[in-house]
Design an enzyme around this catalytic site. Structure first.
Site, PDB file in Angstrom:
ATOM      1  N   TYR A  63      -1.100  -0.923  10.405  1.00 25.62           N
ATOM      2  CA  TYR A  63      -1.350  -1.148   8.972  1.00 25.62           C
ATOM      3  C   TYR A  63      -0.156  -0.641   8.155  1.00 25.62           C
ATOM      4  CZ  TYR A  63      -3.682  -1.075   4.411  1.00 25.62           C
ATOM      5  OH  TYR A  63      -4.012  -1.288   3.087  1.00 25.62           O
ATOM      6  N   SER A 120       0.853  -1.195   0.000  1.00 27.37           N
ATOM      7  CA  SER A 120       0.000   0.000   0.000  1.00 27.37           C
ATOM      8  C   SER A 120       0.884   1.238   0.000  1.00 27.37           C
ATOM      9  CB  SER A 120      -0.865   0.011   1.266  1.00 27.37           C
ATOM     10  OG  SER A 120      -1.504   1.259   1.432  1.00 27.37           O
TER      11      SER A 120
HETATM   12  N1  LIG Z   1      -8.807  -0.580  -1.456  1.00 31.25           N
HETATM   13  C1  LIG Z   1      -7.789   0.238  -1.290  1.00 31.25           C
HETATM   14  O1  LIG Z   1      -7.887   1.460  -1.450  1.00 31.25           O
HETATM   15  C2  LIG Z   1      -6.426  -0.310  -0.939  1.00 31.25           C
HETATM   16  C3  LIG Z   1      -5.350   0.576  -0.879  1.00 31.25           C
HETATM   17  C4  LIG Z   1      -4.098   0.086  -0.571  1.00 31.25           C
HETATM   18  C5  LIG Z   1      -3.920  -1.258  -0.331  1.00 31.25           C
HETATM   19  N2  LIG Z   1      -4.992  -2.093  -0.371  1.00 31.25           N
HETATM   20  C6  LIG Z   1      -4.752  -3.503  -0.092  1.00 31.25           C
HETATM   21  O2  LIG Z   1      -5.382  -4.304  -1.070  1.00 31.25           O
HETATM   22  C7  LIG Z   1      -5.729  -5.568  -0.517  1.00 31.25           C
HETATM   23  C8  LIG Z   1      -7.187  -5.872  -0.765  1.00 31.25           C
HETATM   24  O3  LIG Z   1      -7.983  -4.860  -0.174  1.00 31.25           O
HETATM   25  P1  LIG Z   1      -9.478  -4.578  -0.636  1.00 31.25           P
HETATM   26  O4  LIG Z   1      -9.685  -3.104  -0.595  1.00 31.25           O
HETATM   27  O5  LIG Z   1      -9.794  -5.296  -1.885  1.00 31.25           O
HETATM   28  O6  LIG Z   1     -10.297  -5.164   0.625  1.00 31.25           O
HETATM   29  P2  LIG Z   1     -11.278  -6.415   0.791  1.00 31.25           P
HETATM   30  O7  LIG Z   1     -11.731  -6.371   2.204  1.00 31.25           O
HETATM   31  O8  LIG Z   1     -12.291  -6.412  -0.294  1.00 31.25           O
HETATM   32  O9  LIG Z   1     -10.320  -7.661   0.558  1.00 31.25           O
HETATM   33  C9  LIG Z   1      -9.681  -8.378   1.581  1.00 31.25           C
HETATM   34  C10 LIG Z   1     -10.036  -9.847   1.423  1.00 31.25           C
HETATM   35  O10 LIG Z   1      -9.319 -10.581   2.424  1.00 31.25           O
HETATM   36  C11 LIG Z   1     -10.234 -11.440   3.104  1.00 31.25           C
HETATM   37  N3  LIG Z   1      -9.730 -11.663   4.466  1.00 31.25           N
HETATM   38  C12 LIG Z   1      -9.552 -10.747   5.438  1.00 31.25           C
HETATM   39  N4  LIG Z   1      -9.023 -11.321   6.538  1.00 31.25           N
HETATM   40  C13 LIG Z   1      -8.845 -12.632   6.233  1.00 31.25           C
HETATM   41  C14 LIG Z   1      -8.305 -13.744   6.939  1.00 31.25           C
HETATM   42  N5  LIG Z   1      -7.858 -13.631   8.207  1.00 31.25           N
HETATM   43  N6  LIG Z   1      -8.242 -14.942   6.308  1.00 31.25           N
HETATM   44  C15 LIG Z   1      -8.700 -15.088   5.042  1.00 31.25           C
HETATM   45  N7  LIG Z   1      -9.222 -14.072   4.322  1.00 31.25           N
HETATM   46  C16 LIG Z   1      -9.294 -12.861   4.908  1.00 31.25           C
HETATM   47  C17 LIG Z   1     -11.571 -10.723   3.056  1.00 31.25           C
HETATM   48  O11 LIG Z   1     -12.655 -11.630   3.256  1.00 31.25           O
HETATM   49  C18 LIG Z   1     -11.529 -10.125   1.655  1.00 31.25           C
HETATM   50  O12 LIG Z   1     -12.008 -11.020   0.681  1.00 31.25           O
HETATM   51  C19 LIG Z   1      -5.352  -5.488   0.968  1.00 31.25           C
HETATM   52  O13 LIG Z   1      -4.060  -6.047   1.148  1.00 31.25           O
HETATM   53  C20 LIG Z   1      -5.328  -3.993   1.224  1.00 31.25           C
HETATM   54  O14 LIG Z   1      -4.503  -3.647   2.314  1.00 31.25           O
HETATM   55  C21 LIG Z   1      -6.248  -1.650  -0.662  1.00 31.25           C
END
Ligand SMILES: NC(=O)c1ccc[n+]([C@@H]2O[C@H](COP(=O)([O-])OP(=O)(O)OC[C@H]3O[C@@H](n4cnc5c(N)ncnc54)[C@H](O)[C@@H]3O)[C@@H](O)[C@H]2O)c1
Length: 267
Positions: free
Chosen positions: A158, A145
């Site tokens: 985080y 991120s």
């Molecule tokens: N959306 C953003 O703006 C953004 C920005 C920077 C980084 N990210 C990173 O992108 C990645 C995905 O984020 P997202 O926004 O798609 O969120 P999201 O919540 O849609 O995706 C996370 C997924 O991980 C699963 N999950 C969470 N904890 C778990 C566990 N203990 N065991 C198994 N599965 C688990 C959730 O069910 C979900 O499907 C993450 O690593 C997040 O930090 C997202």
């Protein structure tokens, strides 16, 4: 030929958001896809939607045995692993809201965040790399991120976890590069997933600081991840590549300067 033909890809944390978009895209590019998630109903529905080249496996990123089982299930189903996308993170607002400052953060929140966001990436890689080496190489993609590159007023765990992901990425790239394994991190900025939409205040704080007219979507990360997964990225390893609308690519005072210039022009 599709870019990921004959490849087996595991998406750890693939039921929703960025992981789901990547799973869909990997399959569209010819890969067989294993979607690991603790939200198994949504993961299964996604696998059904993708078709016979996708399966869903219930796994908990906080549990080492469960991570091992995810990797072994992929090998049992499709014979090997060529692409591992470590994407999981604690994104629930209920937990993230307790991820506060260095003085105030409960240690349980710190430990849980580091465990899911970093240790699970280490373990997934630890169990997948021997299979990749046997297959002649592979590509590991770690979702980090922008928060891993700079400090913030809150979300200490985080940010630290996402910085650790970048370092882990470099260590994997160094240690297994000669055996054909590439490892790269993606550093998304705001990507409008369900998780991010839960925090509209944060999104609005960031809006004046991106260089593109609009925020990105999960498909923007999927495009980059598909490239990194493919042999087209054969000479790219050990990198942390931003996909963030230029969020961290400018002078910190840019938004203030833009605003002052707009006000001056209006007068
Ligand atoms: N959306 C953003 O703006 C953004 C920005 C920077 C980084 N990210 C990173 O992108 C990645 C995905 O984020 P997202 O926004 O798609 O969120 P999201 O919540 O849609 O995706 C996370 C997924 O991980 C699963 N999950 C969470 N904890 C778990 C566990 N203990 N065991 C198994 N599965 C688990 C959730 O069910 C979900 O499907 C993450 O690593 C997040 O930090 C997202």
């Amino acid at each position: 030929m599709p870019r990921l033909a004959n490849k087996v890809a595991v998406v750890a944390g693939g039921a929703t958001g960025i992981g789901a978009a990547c799973a869909v895209r990997y399959a569209a590019e010819g890969a067989k896809v294993v979607i690991g998630d603790f939200n198994i109903d949504t993961a299964k529905a996604l696998a059904d939607e993708i078709g016979p080249n996708a399966i869903a496996v219930r796994y908990d990123a906080a549990d080492a045995d469960s991570i091992k089982n995810l990797i072994e299930s992929a090998v049992a189903a499709f014979g090997t692993i060529n692409v591992l996308h470590n994407n999981v993170a604690i994104t629930s607002l209920a937990i993230q809201s307790q991820d506060t400052t260095v003085v105030d953060i409960p240690i349980e929140i710190w430990n849980a965040t580091l465990n899911v966001n970093v240790t699970s990436f280490l373990l997934g890689s630890k169990y997948a790399i021997p299979h990749m080496i046997k297959a002649g190489g592979g590509s590991i993609i770690n979702t980090s991120s922008d928060s891993g590159r700079v400090g913030d007023v809150v979300r200490t765990a985080y940010g630290a976890s996402k910085a650790a992901v970048i370092s882990l990425t470099q260590h994997i790239a160094v240690q297994y590069g000669l055996q054909g394994i590439r490892c790269n991190a993606i550093t998304p900025g705001v990507i409008l997933t369900g998780a991010m939409k839960e925090d509209p205040a944060l999104v609005e704080f960031i809006r004046p600081h991106i260089l593109t007219p609009n925020f990105g979507g999960p498909e923007d990360i999927a495009s980059l991840a598909t490239f990194l997964a493919s042999d087209e990225a054969g000479y790219i390893t050990g990198q942390a590549i931003a996909c963030d609308g230029g969020h961290l690519a400018h002078q910190p005072q840019m938004a203030d300067v833009r605003k002052a210039m707009a006000e001056a022009n209006a007068n």
